[in-house]
Design a protein around this motif. Sequence first.
Motif, PDB file in Angstrom:
ATOM      1  N   LEU A   1       0.832  -1.213   0.000  1.00  0.00           N
ATOM      2  CA  LEU A   1       0.000   0.000   0.000  1.00  0.00           C
ATOM      3  C   LEU A   1       0.857   1.250   0.000  1.00  0.00           C
ATOM      4  O   LEU A   1       0.551   2.245  -0.664  1.00  0.00           O
ATOM      5  N   LEU A   2       1.955   1.207   0.745  1.00  0.00           N
ATOM      6  CA  LEU A   2       2.845   2.369   0.796  1.00  0.00           C
ATOM      7  C   LEU A   2       3.459   2.631  -0.567  1.00  0.00           C
ATOM      8  O   LEU A   2       3.549   3.777  -1.034  1.00  0.00           O
ATOM      9  N   MET A   3       3.889   1.555  -1.226  1.00  0.00           N
ATOM     10  CA  MET A   3       4.501   1.732  -2.539  1.00  0.00           C
ATOM     11  C   MET A   3       3.486   2.251  -3.547  1.00  0.00           C
ATOM     12  O   MET A   3       3.802   3.119  -4.366  1.00  0.00           O
ATOM     13  N   VAL A   4       2.289   1.746  -3.504  1.00  0.00           N
ATOM     14  CA  VAL A   4       1.258   2.218  -4.430  1.00  0.00           C
ATOM     15  C   VAL A   4       0.952   3.687  -4.174  1.00  0.00           C
ATOM     16  O   VAL A   4       0.806   4.486  -5.102  1.00  0.00           O
ATOM     17  N   GLY A   5       0.885   4.021  -2.893  1.00  0.00           N
ATOM     18  CA  GLY A   5       0.608   5.414  -2.562  1.00  0.00           C
ATOM     19  C   GLY A   5       1.694   6.347  -3.053  1.00  0.00           C
ATOM     20  O   GLY A   5       1.427   7.400  -3.643  1.00  0.00           O
ATOM     21  N   LEU A   6       2.948   5.953  -2.838  1.00  0.00           N
ATOM     22  CA  LEU A   6       4.049   6.787  -3.316  1.00  0.00           C
ATOM     23  C   LEU A   6       4.052   6.860  -4.839  1.00  0.00           C
ATOM     24  O   LEU A   6       4.343   7.899  -5.421  1.00  0.00           O
ATOM     25  N   GLY A   7       3.721   5.743  -5.464  1.00  0.00           N
ATOM     26  CA  GLY A   7       3.681   5.756  -6.916  1.00  0.00           C
ATOM     27  C   GLY A   7       2.610   6.675  -7.459  1.00  0.00           C
ATOM     28  O   GLY A   7       2.833   7.416  -8.416  1.00  0.00           O
ATOM     29  N   LEU A   8       1.453   6.637  -6.829  1.00  0.00           N
ATOM     30  CA  LEU A   8       0.380   7.534  -7.261  1.00  0.00           C
ATOM     31  C   LEU A   8       0.736   8.978  -7.017  1.00  0.00           C
ATOM     32  O   LEU A   8       0.319   9.866  -7.737  1.00  0.00           O
ATOM     33  N   ARG A   9       1.518   9.196  -5.978  1.00  0.00           N
ATOM     34  CA  ARG A   9       1.843  10.567  -5.622  1.00  0.00           C
ATOM     35  C   ARG A   9       2.903  11.159  -6.549  1.00  0.00           C
ATOM     36  O   ARG A   9       2.831  12.309  -6.942  1.00  0.00           O
TER      37      ARG A   9
END
Lengths: 405, 173
Positions: A120-128
């Motif tokens: 989830l953290l990686m996806v969030g950073l990627g989206l950001r």
Amino acid sequence: MDCETCNDLLLDLHYDELDAARAAEVRAHLDGCDECRAASEGLGRTRVLASKLSLPDAPVHSAAVMAALTSTAPVTAAVSGRVSAVIPIERAREARSVGWLQRVGELAMRRQVAMVAISLLMVGLGLRYLPFRSPTQSVTTEMAQPEVIPATELAPTPEPAPTPAAAPANSMRSRAPVARPVAPAEGRVQAHAARAQNVDAVRGADLGSGSASGRSARPLGNASSAGLARSAPLSEAEAVAADPPAPVAAAAPGSRGGYAQVPADEERQLQAAMPAAPAPAPSSWSSARASAESASSRGDLSNAIANYQRALALDPPPAERQAIALALHRALNSAGRGEEANRVRAQYLTPAADPAALAGQVPSSAPRTQTGAGMVQPSAPRPAATRPARRSNSNVQTDFNQSAY
Amino acid sequence: MRRHRTPIFHFILRSVKNPATADEILQDAWLRMIQGAREFQRASRFTTWAYTVARNLCIDHARKAVHRRHPSLDQSRDDDGATLGDSVAANDPGADRNAIGHQLQRSLVVAIESLPGDQREVFVLREYSHMSFKEIADVVGAPENTVKSRMRYALERLQSSLVEYEDYARTLG
């Protein structure tokens, strides 16, 4: 009541577990039944004998054990002589109280939970940060960030600016600054100009016609034109003085006559950063045209002519350029400056533009070499049909949108 | 807990037939009750829960004692009926047997301990712990009618064992 039922209820009668009515029925039956009464008396005597058994009291040290159990002190083996009785009661209570917390912690520290959290953290950073950043947003964001350059850094330098490297076509990486040797004195100006070139290169590459290198490798002409890329809208006289008149054929395709494109807000900031400017000149062709029209309505032909010329110098769209040129032509004729009017006609106006207005005018074949003092000469005049319109930010967005899809 | 101490001890003693063992089991029962106080279901009575804990410990002890044969203080060791407990100085108030003769006391103990286990526990719980048949049914995990049947059989067995004291009982009753 029969004897069987009475026999079943004898125990309840002796131990007082019958209600009053039922007990009365059983007693009534017992009064009339010798067999049942004998059985009841036998149970009664046994109970009397059993009640004579004296119950042994619990050992005395059991009380001490109970006191220790109910207290917070650990129960020692010395109390009861049993090693197994050593139990830290308080610790056991604390363990019970934090049991739920430990369970939650164990659940949270499971491997699957950790992997899900990291994902989830990686996806969030990627989206950001990484994907889904539209080119429109990126370019407009970049162009919306004005950079204030001091007036001292905008002084024209005699050295010619090196030609920027060809930007890769259809690549967002073309927005990155091109590495090249830059002198310390002109580093900031050249870097700024290079950024404008790169943005322009992206625009040219995204137009999709011709070779990418031919459009993106737009020469700036010389260092003075690059240095005046920001000062031209502010000080027109300096721009004219520093930019020598060049033949029309010398202008490279896609160039703006040496004028690097500057965002409107950046121009305003640069204008604010130029306190030495003698008078606030119109920063766009529309305002210059408005000033010219107002001056013309007042009868101030010289001011109107100057503003019309300034509007033409600010690179209006082709249709507007023709209208401005026509107004300038009329103003020059009204002012008795027929030679200049003919030059304007030759440069900007086609025969179909305004035949009635141009009738009777003598066409002039002397194009640009007779540049009068004070006349604003567009740096890259070209036929209106072939000259691309100056793009605003919205145009850039449209280009990028078209190229993106 | 103090109120239930003596009845529970007697219940354990009649089951394990050894005062020292009964004391150990009683301490274990208290520990279990304290440790499991939070798990105690308020829907049931504390008496029922306490006797259930004690009974389970007695059952565990009986299983472990299969391979251990220790003489009981209340077990007759010679032909005259004297038990090991009689030879040990009685230093607790529970040993006061002046109200009735030593003979009746010994006969009662022998008769009760000679009862089958299921009948004995029901008799002790009903007669000395004063629990209702329903509560006893909850403790032993049997239907109430079954408990009453066991009680009835236990009383009949005791009656036959104490037949020599019937006249004495009539004088008392």
